[in-house]
Design an enzyme around this catalytic site. Structure first.
Site, short mmCIF file in Angstrom:
data_model
loop_
_atom_site.label_atom_id
_atom_site.label_comp_id
_atom_site.label_asym_id
_atom_site.label_seq_id
_atom_site.Cartn_x
_atom_site.Cartn_y
_atom_site.Cartn_z
N TYR A 1 6.39 15.34 9.90
CA TYR A 1 6.23 13.88 9.99
C TYR A 1 7.58 13.19 10.18
CZ TYR A 1 5.05 9.10 9.45
OH TYR A 1 4.92 7.75 9.71
N LYS B 1 9.16 11.14 13.34
CA LYS B 1 9.62 9.75 13.33
C LYS B 1 10.98 9.62 14.00
CE LYS B 1 8.35 6.58 10.86
NZ LYS B 1 7.60 5.34 11.10
N ASP C 1 -3.66 14.92 9.05
CA ASP C 1 -2.72 14.12 9.85
C ASP C 1 -2.06 14.84 11.03
OD1 ASP C 1 -3.30 12.56 7.68
OD2 ASP C 1 -1.26 12.36 6.97
N HIS D 1 1.38 13.41 13.09
CA HIS D 1 2.66 14.12 13.16
C HIS D 1 2.96 14.55 14.59
CE1 HIS D 1 2.70 15.34 8.62
NE2 HIS D 1 2.03 14.22 8.81
N ASN E 1 -11.41 9.09 5.43
CA ASN E 1 -10.61 7.87 5.54
C ASN E 1 -9.56 8.03 6.61
OD1 ASN E 1 -7.70 8.26 4.28
ND2 ASN E 1 -9.12 9.47 3.04
N GLU F 1 -5.86 5.74 7.53
CA GLU F 1 -4.99 4.61 7.27
C GLU F 1 -4.40 4.10 8.58
OE1 GLU F 1 -2.07 4.18 3.59
OE2 GLU F 1 -1.25 5.46 5.14
N GLU G 1 -0.92 5.07 14.49
CA GLU G 1 -0.33 6.38 14.73
C GLU G 1 -1.33 7.31 15.43
OE1 GLU G 1 3.29 7.42 11.84
OE2 GLU G 1 1.41 7.09 10.74
#
Length: 994
Positions: A413, A417, A488, A492, A563, A565, A569
């Site tokens: 991750y 970024k 995720d 990533h 879920n 968020e 992304e």
């Protein structure tokens, strides 16, 4: 439990990176794959040793199959860590198992080792218990929190009825089958067996039983309003249900029990009615389709660049248990019914956590058509080209030259970024001619990516590990549950792929499959495999096909279900596919990205932003949510209660692929106003993210905010250079204009004070003319970006980057009336050619065997059935030939785009061979045979493209001098003919210029 809510007002600045926004979004599921399904070498060219290989080479890159010491793997009940198929039946589908679906807790059990967590299918929710399937249709939301602080709304599961069999007690409920948006569960206790199929959008649940009868147990005494023959209608907890038994059967009511012997036929269905209408009439309507059990679902999409649309078809396969009816009843989500084509819903509607679901009856499928409004590698530099603002952004850029990645942590991750940050700097620096900064950013990305994509390179132990049992590629060091929860991956890996796309424009050799392109493709396939024929990974792992958006979690260990968020992304991943596919010429990847981007942007507008103010409960009070749950949404995050982060987590990272955030400019301003209200003033953290979002609705205000407070601390993935560039240029461009599309994916229209600016980016080596839907054309030089107003050139194709040329602005040619571009292949336009009789690289397969440089009348020819295995050997082919060709070899590769359709035939595979006789003397210098394309058994053309991959090649290409090109198309396998589109629907693009 990995993810705990931490409502501290500020993030912990990571030295060893700590939780940042996007990174702690709930637990999710995984792809389960039987080891026996995956033979050695399926991921690439695996080193000798077969199943015990420790590493796989993919071009110059590699992955490992030896788990790093101390690295975690997915976990669950019992032996699931080593055998994820312990909770599937023997007849369950082969291949990689879906992991991030709404139903994944049925197959990947952790907390509930016998049944499942709550399965929020909408309009129904279900829960597998050992004695049957619980059904819930909740119509009243539970709302908590406040309208200015953290708050949530949920439509919680509350069982209305449990469907089972008398005495049924299965030790474990297993998954017996699954399709794109349905799942079939299996109960077996040794003497009794029941199977139930449920799915997104299905008001019905379907059952088959053996060894017993049907038993429905209601939550309280039901009110029976119909009991006539095989049909019983009843109300429980205020919700209407109808159960349909076979003809000749009856239902018996005894207290809270409703039972039927099913006349010994062993099948029935149960439907929830929407309420608010004539329930008796609706029960009669549903009865017509009650025994056409849905046994399969399949989505197909088509991106049409010339029209700027994505057309998606949702098809149902049914098995008539009695009678001949094959159609069904389906409820559509708002993002679907707003774009519905050729069908009219009936009333009333179902209540759901996503808003009103509208009903279609008597359909075999339905289709949506959405506008793809385009994206850009970066917003263009159209502002002041020689003043204080240029000096400001140049200063910011120069300050980044020593460390373009900023904070780049050891895990996937935080490393991602940093790659995303460097990519933004490279794009901007190239636009402004700051080559030293650009090259520093490109070098940083090249080094970082190469290290991660090469197992055993040594640096920080960063590598990718492939687990055959689970069918997943995990990056280690992992973070935020990306290993043991398979959380995720799209978040990533999206950063990696997007950075690789930027690098590919300047260093195409690095991106070639012979070097690192193959490893990038594996990252794509792991997170959202776009190729149904590839069983190494589940199809679209992280994307919920019917819901229209990603899920970060699949385990769903919370009562509220799955879920997600950071929807933005998720969109970063979709954008990355478009950019990577465009940069590498892989139209299959590009088109998958366009489908994901277009569908999900519509879903985000509905379910995260509620731009029409119709989906959130009125008492919820918020205009946005930080997280979407299976049963609702919440104004919160996993890591902070700060409004800037709750709202900002669905904005970052801000890139040219995130212009969808500005589709509703007035909503942008309303969203920002809510943040200021809830904060009690302007943002004090993540100002850059929030202002960049605001710039899509009010660029002038965002620029004033920046100028008044330029000393803010940048969000970890941002830089002052990018923030200022974005806001300054959007203040000049205005807001996005979604009413105009283009026949090129990297194009966008902006409007300010009624005046439009047209922008297009051409990252190919040839000039390109982009046509917009209102008739405007824009000429874009090779490797550049062009705008119609204040203009700039940017981009480059050669290693080390391009240059910023001088010269006149691009041509903008408005036409008197809008035109529709003629059908073209989905590869980039070859652009203008030289005078005389230049070779036309795009050749159309024509009826009669021609391979012409111009399109003909639409038609088809039949490709004979294989009736045997002819893989690699043309047998009874359709042949198309072009002669007398003269052209200069450009160094590229052959491309093709064929329209093929095997109708309802199963097991067909069509194949192509392209042969080059460079001088026309009868001696063939180059032969290319491509892997066959397995056609689906659904009527309608599919696209067979070069992305299927080379099976074999001989010889080398060179210049054409009166040469001949021969194309052969045949069926490699299958017992039925295949229809091949000709005239204007199938093309071969030759790697030649004039």
């Amino acid at each position: 439990m990995t993810h705990l809510r931490d409502f501290s007002p500020d993030p912990v600045p990571p030295t060893a990176p700590a939780p940042s926004p996007a990174r702690r979004r709930g637990l999710r599921a995984t792809a389960l794959v039987a080891a026996s399904v995956l033979a050695a070498g399926l991921l690439g060219v695996v080193v000798a040793g077969g199943g015990t290989a420790t590493a796989g080479a993919v071009g110059a890159g590699s992955y490992t199959e030896t788990r790093p010491a101390g690295a975690l793997l997915p976990k669950g009940c019992g032996a699931i860590s080593t055998n994820p198929r312990v909770f599937t039946t023997a007849d369950a589908p082969a291949g990689a198992i879906p992991t991030n679906d709404w139903w994944s807790s049925l197959i990947w059990k952790r907390n509930n080792c016998t049944g499942s967590e709550v399965l929020h299918a909408h309009p129904l929710a279900a829960k597998a218990e050992n004695n049957g399937l619980g059904l819930s249709y909740t119509t009243t939301p539970a709302i908590s929190g406040t309208a200015t602080g953290v708050g949530e709304f949920h439509y919680p599961y509350t069982e209305d009825v449990r469907v089972g069999m008398p005495g049924l007690s299965a030790p474990v409920v297993k998954a017996a089958g699954w399709t794109d948006w349905t799942v079939t569960a299996d109960w077996s206790d040794g003497s009794r067996t029941m199977r139930a199929t449920i799915g997104h959008g299905l008001p019905f649940s379907y059952y088959t039983v053996s060894g017993g009868t049907a038993q429905l147990t209601t939550a309280g005494t039901p009110t029976v309003w119909r009991n006539s023959g095989a049909t019983i209608g009843f109300t429980v907890r205020g919700h209407d249900y109808v159960a349909y038994a076979p003809t000749g059967a009856t239902w018996t009511v005894n207290g809270t029990g409703i039972s039927s012997t099913l006349a010994g036929k062993g099948y029935f269905s149960v439907a929830a009615l929407p309420g608010g209408g004539d329930r008796a009439a609706l029960a009669d309507t549903y009865a017509r389709y009650a025994h056409a059990h849905v046994t399969g679902t399949r989505m197909s999409y088509t991106y049409d660049p010339s029209a700027g649309t994505v057309r998606t078809t949702y098809a149902f396969t049914t098995t008539p248990r009695e009678g001949s009816e094959t159609k069904t009843v389906v409820a559509l989500y708002p993002h679907q019914w707003r774009s519905l084509t050729g069908a009219t819903p009936i009333s009333p509607t179902y209540v759901s956590a996503r808003g009103a679901m509208r009903v279609l009856t008597g359909v075999p499928s339905f289709t949506t058509t959405m506008r793809f409004t385009g994206l850009l590698p970066e917003v263009p530099a159209v502002g002041d080209s020689s003043g204080a603002d240029l000096s400001t952004v140049t200063g910011y850029l120069n300050a980044e030259q020593g460390n373009p990645e900023g904070l780049s942590g050891p895990d996937t991750y935080w490393a991602g970024k940093g790659l995303g940050r460097a990519a933004r700097l490279a794009e901007i620096a190239d636009q402004l001619g700051q080559t030293s900064v650009r090259d520093a950013a490109l070098n940083a990305m090249r080094n970082r990516l190469t290290n991660w994509l090469t197992a055993g390179s040594g640096e920080a132990g960063q590598l990718f590990y492939y687990d055959r049992n689970w069918g997943t590629l995990i990056g280690y060091p992992a973070s935020y549950g990306a290993d043991e929860d398979l959380n995720d991956h799209h978040f990533h890996y999206g950063y990696f792929i997007a950075a690789a796309a930027t690098l590919a424009k300047f260093d195409p050799g690095w991106a070639d499959d012979s070097r690192y392109g193959g490893m990038v493709d594996l990252l794509i396939r792991d997170a959202n495999n776009y190729d149904r024929a590839d069983s190494r990974f589940p199809y679209l792992r992280d994307f919920d096909i019917y819901a229209g958006h990603d899920w970060a979690s699949g385990l769903a260990p919370f009562f509220a279900g799955n879920n997600q968020e950071s929807s933005s992304e998720g969109m970063n991943f979709a954008n990355a596919l478009i950019q990577w596919g465009q940069a590498t010429g892989d139209t299959a990847v590009r088109d998958a990205g366009v489908y994901l981007w277009t569908t999900q942007s519509a879903a985000i507008s509905e379910y995260w932003f509620d731009v029409y103010d119709q989906n959130f409960p009125a008492a919820f009070g918020h205009k946005t949510v930080g997280m979407v749950w299976g049963d609702g949404g919440s104004y919160s995050t996993w890591f902070s209660a700060a409004p800037e982060m709750i709202q900002g987590i669905n904005m970052l990272p801000i890139t040219g692929g995130h212009l969808y955030l500005g589709d509703f400019p007035e909503y942008v301003k309303a969203n920002y106003a809510e943040l200021v209200t809830n904060k009690g003033g302007p943002p004090t953290v993540w100002q850059d993210i929030v202002w960049e979002f605001l710039a899509l609705g009010d660029g002038e205000q965002a620029l004033r905010n920046f100028r008044a407070n330029s000393g803010f601390t940048s969000e970890e993935g941002e830089s002052k250079a990018h923030t200022f560039h974005w806001i300054r240029n959007l203040a000049a461009l205005g807001t996005v204009d979604t009413t105009v599309t283009a026949n090129h994916p990297l194009a966008k229209v902006f409007v300010k004070n009624g005046a439009r600016t047209y922008v297009a980016s051409n990252i190919t080596a040839r000039p390109l003319t982009v046509t917009f839907s209102n008739g405007v054309t824009l000429a874009v030089p090779a490797g550049k970006t062009a705008t119609s107003g204040a203009y700039t050139w940017s981009g480059g194709n050669a290693t080390g980057g391009g240059t910023v040329p001088t010269g006149p602005p691009p041509t903008v040619t408005p036409t008197p009336t809008p035109t529709t571009a003629s059908p073209t292949p989905t590869t980039a336009s070859p652009g203008p050619t030289s005078t005389g009789t230049p070779l036309k690289p795009v050749r159309y397969l024509r009826s009669g065997g021609g391979l012409d440089g111009t399109a003909g009348t639409s038609g088809t020819v039949n490709v004979a059935a294989a009736n045997g295995n002819h893989d690699g050997t043309p047998t009874n082919p359709q042949v198309f030939t072009a002669t007398g060709l003269t052209g200069t070899y450009t160094g590229g590769a052959t491309a093709f785009d064929l329209a093929v359709d095997a109708g309802t035939a199963v097991g067909n595979g069509v194949q192509i061979r392209v042969s080059y006789d460079l001088t026309g003397n009868g001696s063939v210098e180059r032969v290319e045979t491509y892997r066959y394309f397995a056609t689906d058994p659904v009527p309608g053309a599919e696209r067979y493209r070069q992305t299927q991959g080379l099976l074999s090649s001989t010889g080398t290409l060179g210049n054409l001098s009166g040469g001949t090109v021969r194309v052969e198309v045949w069926n490699a396998i299958g017992g039925a003919p295949t229809i091949l589109g000709v005239g204007n629907s199938s093309t071969v693009t030759l790697p030649y210029g004039s």
